[in-house]
Design a protein around this motif. Structure first.
Motif, PDB file in Angstrom:
ATOM      1  N   UNK A 152       0.825  -1.213   0.000  1.00 52.25           N
ATOM      2  CA  UNK A 152       0.000   0.000   0.000  1.00 52.25           C
ATOM      3  C   UNK A 152       0.855   1.258   0.000  1.00 52.25           C
ATOM      4  N   UNK A 153       1.911   1.273   0.808  1.00 50.90           N
ATOM      5  CA  UNK A 153       2.772   2.453   0.903  1.00 50.90           C
ATOM      6  C   UNK A 153       3.669   2.630  -0.322  1.00 50.90           C
ATOM      7  N   UNK A 154       3.799   1.603  -1.153  1.00 46.51           N
ATOM      8  CA  UNK A 154       4.602   1.744  -2.379  1.00 46.51           C
ATOM      9  C   UNK A 154       3.856   2.525  -3.458  1.00 46.51           C
ATOM     10  N   UNK A 155       2.544   2.709  -3.279  1.00 40.66           N
ATOM     11  CA  UNK A 155       1.720   3.393  -4.280  1.00 40.66           C
ATOM     12  C   UNK A 155       1.677   4.895  -4.016  1.00 40.66           C
ATOM     13  N   UNK A 156       1.513   5.662  -5.093  1.00 42.57           N
ATOM     14  CA  UNK A 156       1.408   7.122  -5.010  1.00 42.57           C
ATOM     15  C   UNK A 156       0.038   7.559  -5.511  1.00 42.57           C
ATOM     16  N   UNK A 157      -0.251   8.844  -5.386  1.00 37.41           N
ATOM     17  CA  UNK A 157      -1.587   9.339  -5.719  1.00 37.41           C
ATOM     18  C   UNK A 157      -1.699   9.720  -7.199  1.00 37.41           C
ATOM     19  N   UNK A 158      -2.339   8.860  -7.972  1.00 38.56           N
ATOM     20  CA  UNK A 158      -2.593   9.163  -9.382  1.00 38.56           C
ATOM     21  C   UNK A 158      -3.485  10.388  -9.510  1.00 38.56           C
ATOM     22  N   UNK A 159      -4.505  10.472  -8.677  1.00 39.69           N
ATOM     23  CA  UNK A 159      -5.472  11.567  -8.760  1.00 39.69           C
ATOM     24  C   UNK A 159      -4.809  12.928  -8.548  1.00 39.69           C
ATOM     25  N   UNK A 160      -3.971  13.048  -7.526  1.00 38.89           N
ATOM     26  CA  UNK A 160      -3.358  14.336  -7.200  1.00 38.89           C
ATOM     27  C   UNK A 160      -2.234  14.683  -8.164  1.00 38.89           C
ATOM     28  N   UNK A 161      -1.315  13.739  -8.405  1.00 40.44           N
ATOM     29  CA  UNK A 161      -0.120  14.026  -9.208  1.00 40.44           C
ATOM     30  C   UNK A 161      -0.466  14.305 -10.662  1.00 40.44           C
ATOM     31  N   UNK A 162      -1.270  13.433 -11.284  1.00 39.57           N
ATOM     32  CA  UNK A 162      -1.605  13.643 -12.694  1.00 39.57           C
ATOM     33  C   UNK A 162      -2.448  14.899 -12.891  1.00 39.57           C
ATOM     34  N   UNK A 163      -3.325  15.183 -11.946  1.00 40.93           N
ATOM     35  CA  UNK A 163      -4.125  16.409 -12.042  1.00 40.93           C
ATOM     36  C   UNK A 163      -3.214  17.633 -12.064  1.00 40.93           C
ATOM     37  N   UNK A 164      -2.217  17.651 -11.172  1.00 44.28           N
ATOM     38  CA  UNK A 164      -1.295  18.791 -11.135  1.00 44.28           C
ATOM     39  C   UNK A 164      -0.440  18.854 -12.396  1.00 44.28           C
ATOM     40  N   UNK A 165       0.121  17.718 -12.825  1.00 42.54           N
ATOM     41  CA  UNK A 165       0.992  17.709 -13.998  1.00 42.54           C
ATOM     42  C   UNK A 165       0.253  18.151 -15.255  1.00 42.54           C
ATOM     43  N   UNK A 166      -1.020  17.743 -15.372  1.00 36.62           N
ATOM     44  CA  UNK A 166      -1.802  18.155 -16.538  1.00 36.62           C
ATOM     45  C   UNK A 166      -2.129  19.639 -16.494  1.00 36.62           C
ATOM     46  N   UNK A 167      -2.532  20.136 -15.348  1.00 36.31           N
ATOM     47  CA  UNK A 167      -2.916  21.544 -15.245  1.00 36.31           C
ATOM     48  C   UNK A 167      -1.714  22.473 -15.401  1.00 36.31           C
ATOM     49  N   UNK A 168      -0.531  22.040 -14.962  1.00 33.49           N
ATOM     50  CA  UNK A 168       0.669  22.875 -15.068  1.00 33.49           C
ATOM     51  C   UNK A 168       1.414  22.661 -16.384  1.00 33.49           C
ATOM     52  N   UNK A 169       0.915  21.737 -17.218  1.00 34.00           N
ATOM     53  CA  UNK A 169       1.515  21.396 -18.513  1.00 34.00           C
ATOM     54  C   UNK A 169       2.916  20.798 -18.360  1.00 34.00           C
ATOM     55  N   UNK A 170       3.191  20.218 -17.195  1.00 37.79           N
ATOM     56  CA  UNK A 170       4.494  19.601 -16.953  1.00 37.79           C
ATOM     57  C   UNK A 170       4.475  18.100 -17.237  1.00 37.79           C
ATOM     58  N   UNK A 171       3.325  17.596 -17.682  1.00 36.31           N
ATOM     59  CA  UNK A 171       3.204  16.155 -17.900  1.00 36.31           C
ATOM     60  C   UNK A 171       4.070  15.675 -19.059  1.00 36.31           C
ATOM     61  N   UNK A 172       4.442  16.590 -19.973  1.00 34.26           N
ATOM     62  CA  UNK A 172       5.242  16.207 -21.133  1.00 34.26           C
ATOM     63  C   UNK A 172       6.739  16.441 -20.934  1.00 34.26           C
ATOM     64  N   UNK A 173       7.115  16.926 -19.765  1.00 32.49           N
ATOM     65  CA  UNK A 173       8.531  17.069 -19.447  1.00 32.49           C
ATOM     66  C   UNK A 173       9.112  15.696 -19.127  1.00 32.49           C
ATOM     67  N   UNK A 174      10.451  15.569 -19.131  1.00 34.01           N
ATOM     68  CA  UNK A 174      11.032  14.259 -18.801  1.00 34.01           C
ATOM     69  C   UNK A 174      10.580  13.723 -17.450  1.00 34.01           C
ATOM     70  N   UNK A 175      10.543  14.582 -16.411  1.00 28.11           N
ATOM     71  CA  UNK A 175      10.105  14.093 -15.100  1.00 28.11           C
ATOM     72  C   UNK A 175       8.607  13.820 -15.094  1.00 28.11           C
ATOM     73  N   UNK A 176       7.840  14.571 -15.902  1.00 28.89           N
ATOM     74  CA  UNK A 176       6.406  14.309 -16.029  1.00 28.89           C
ATOM     75  C   UNK A 176       6.141  12.961 -16.668  1.00 28.89           C
ATOM     76  N   UNK A 177       6.920  12.620 -17.701  1.00 29.70           N
ATOM     77  CA  UNK A 177       6.769  11.321 -18.358  1.00 29.70           C
ATOM     78  C   UNK A 177       7.203  10.182 -17.436  1.00 29.70           C
ATOM     79  N   UNK A 178       8.291  10.396 -16.690  1.00 25.01           N
ATOM     80  CA  UNK A 178       8.729   9.382 -15.719  1.00 25.01           C
ATOM     81  C   UNK A 178       7.656   9.128 -14.672  1.00 25.01           C
ATOM     82  N   UNK A 179       7.095  10.213 -14.143  1.00 25.20           N
ATOM     83  CA  UNK A 179       6.053  10.088 -13.121  1.00 25.20           C
ATOM     84  C   UNK A 179       4.824   9.379 -13.675  1.00 25.20           C
TER      85      UNK A 179
END
Length: 540
Positions: free
Chosen positions: A122-149
């Protein structure tokens, strides 16, 4: 019955008010639903009602529809294009975090092996809802760290299915050894997936085609709901969780032309039922337990944060720069919403003590409340800690550059574009947000820079306003649109030339004042006819 309706109306109204307020301060709506459940439980003394089987079933189907929509996003083609990010980075992150957390839980905190493995997973998992929402809204999802995440989150979402199946087996198989349970789990899930991807795939394709050809929205929506529910029940009757069937059904539909329509149509059902699940979670929260153990909760959260960040940084450092690795690690350092599901199922299956499960849920909630306040500062934190550049991000050499061509993207088409520009002796510069592509261009002796062309700062450094042309060669329509919007906002008179591969893509860009849209299929057809005419002239 009347009291039940009153509670539902109050919960609905309260959740709307709370989420509107939380939205303004940047907190996930998940927290709003949890707070709603807590307030309802304490306001009307409904703690016993939170254990109602009917209410828990409604909440569980929120997870079913969430896993279905995740399946829609994880097509086999997408998994193939992100093999390293998903399977290499994702597997190492989940595996190492699980092992280290298990050792701590079992040997330091003296928990049983079954409880320790569930907590570790359970603790190995991260929050898809929070992280992807932020990356999409900030347009950072296409950066190298955004793609890794994104890749790691996809693997974590896939990993949820075997974790949930493992819980169901641990709940039923008594004192059998963990390796026997894992073997039964793997074998059984392989059978279910094989059946659904053979026989089930044909049924799904036929049903969606039949319902869509009727041109009646209700029939199409009914077909989608039938597919989700039938797949879930099939998996359940085979001895697994409802989520497995829904997830595989989503992956099957992702391979069809209907996946975008299905995703948009199913969203309201998913969000409402998912909200119900988190309201039920909130109803089970013990506020007095939180106050009595606030020091322990914060301490354990910090321990998890440090372990996950450090392990993820080490994993990513094998294939990425220090800056990219640290950013990705910090983005995924929290505990995710699926941990609620895992702890709830583990407690109901008597794998974890209910008091311990309540404490673990409080740690997850605290983690998810802190995360939205933390992620906006990750770039600044990384810049302070790590001074290196990802490859070539220093664009000072472009100062005073004009009448040059900016090539956005250095994949297959981008490489051919630069070859033709060199033949014509036209000055150009390459911009790409992929470390790999930039490195390839540099090795081939071409001027290339790492950056996101949809960012204003990057466009200013490239002197877009003085460029002879901007050629966008990317394949991803979302990325193309972001770049086009940014370029036109920065310079309305920019000579913007964009490659598209279908009429659908062309339609999605039709509202922008793009100088020239080049349809790859149309151009190929034109060249074929020209070659045909040339052959005829030679023959004559």
């Amino acid at each position: 019955m009347q009291n039940v309706l009153v509670y539902i109306i109050i919960a609905l109204g309260l959740s709307i008010v709370i989420n509107i307020f939380l939205k303004k301060i940047g907190i996930s709506q998940i927290i709003g639903y949890i707070l709603t459940g807590t307030l309802i439980a304490y306001g009307f003394d409904l703690h016993k009602a939170s254990h109602s089987h009917a209410l828990e079933m409604a909440g569980e189907f929120g997870i079913v529809f969430l896993m279905f929509t995740i399946g829609l996003e994880i097509s086999l083609a997408k998994m193939g294009s992100m093999k390293r990010e998903i399977f290499a980075n994702g597997f190492l992150q989940v595996g190492l975090t699980t092992v280290v957390t298990y050792l701590l839980a079992h040997y330091i905190f003296a928990l049983g092996p079954k409880s320790s493995i569930i907590i570790a997973l359970a603790f190995s998992l991260s929050s898809t809802a929070i992280v992807l929402t932020y990356l999409k809204s900030s347009k950072e999802i296409y950066t190298p760290y955004g793609q890794n995440a994104t890749g790691i989150l996809i693997f974590q979402d896939i990993a949820v299915i075997p974790i949930l199946i493992l819980i169901s087996f641990l709940s039923k198989e008594g004192d059998q050894k963990i390796f026997v349970i894992l073997w039964h789990t793997l074998l059984s899930v392989s059978v279910v997936i094989a059946v659904m991807f053979t026989f089930g795939k044909r049924v799904v394709a036929w049903l969606l085609h039949f319902s869509s050809s009727s041109e009646v929205d209700e029939l199409f929506m009914g077909s989608v709901l039938f597919i989700v529910m039938a797949s879930s029940l099939f998996a359940y009757y085979m001895g697994f969780t409802y989520s497995l069937g829904a997830f595989v059904a989503g992956m099957i539909i992702a391979e069809t032309k209907y996946h975008h329509k299905v995703e948009s149509d199913i969203a309201p059902f998913k969000d409402i039922l998912l909200g119900t699940f988190f309201v039920v979670v909130g109803m089970k929260i013990d506020i007095f337990l939180f106050l009595d153990n606030i020091g322990l909760i914060i301490g354990l959260f910090l321990l998890i944060f440090i372990i996950k960040s450090l392990l993820m940084f080490l994993v990513l450092r094998l294939s990425s720069s220090s800056a990219t690795s640290l950013k990705t690690a910090l983005f995924l350092s929290q505990v995710g919403e699926f941990s609620f599901v895992i702890f709830a199922l583990a407690a109901s299956g008597h794998i974890i003590d209910e008091q311990l499960a309540s404490l673990l849920v409080l740690i997850v909630i605290f983690s998810m409340i802190v995360t939205p306040f933390f992620v906006p500062f990750i770039n600044a934190i990384t810049t302070r800690l790590i001074k290196e550049k990802d490859i070539v991000t220093d664009m000072s050499a472009l100062k005073g550059r004009e009448n040059h061509v900016v090539v956005c993207g250095y994949s297959v088409v981008g490489k051919f574009v630069t070859q033709y520009l060199e033949e014509l002796d036209v000055p150009y510069v390459i911009i790409d947000n992929s470390n790999k592509h930039v490195q390839e261009a540099l090795e081939e002796g071409r001027e290339a820079y790492l950056g996101d062309a949809s960012k204003t700062a990057i466009l200013q450094a490239l002197h877009i306003e003085k460029a002879a042309a901007i050629i966008v060669t990317l394949d991803n329509i979302a990325k193309k649109r972001l770049i086009c919007e940014a370029v036109l906002n920065h310079s309305r008179n920019a000579n913007l030339i964009v490659k598209v591969v279908s009429l659908e893509e062309k339609e999605k860009l039709s509202d922008l004042k793009i100088t020239n849209i080049v349809d790859g299929k149309v151009e190929v057809a034109r060249v074929l006819v020209e070659r045909m005419l040339t052959c005829q002239l030679k023959y004559r």
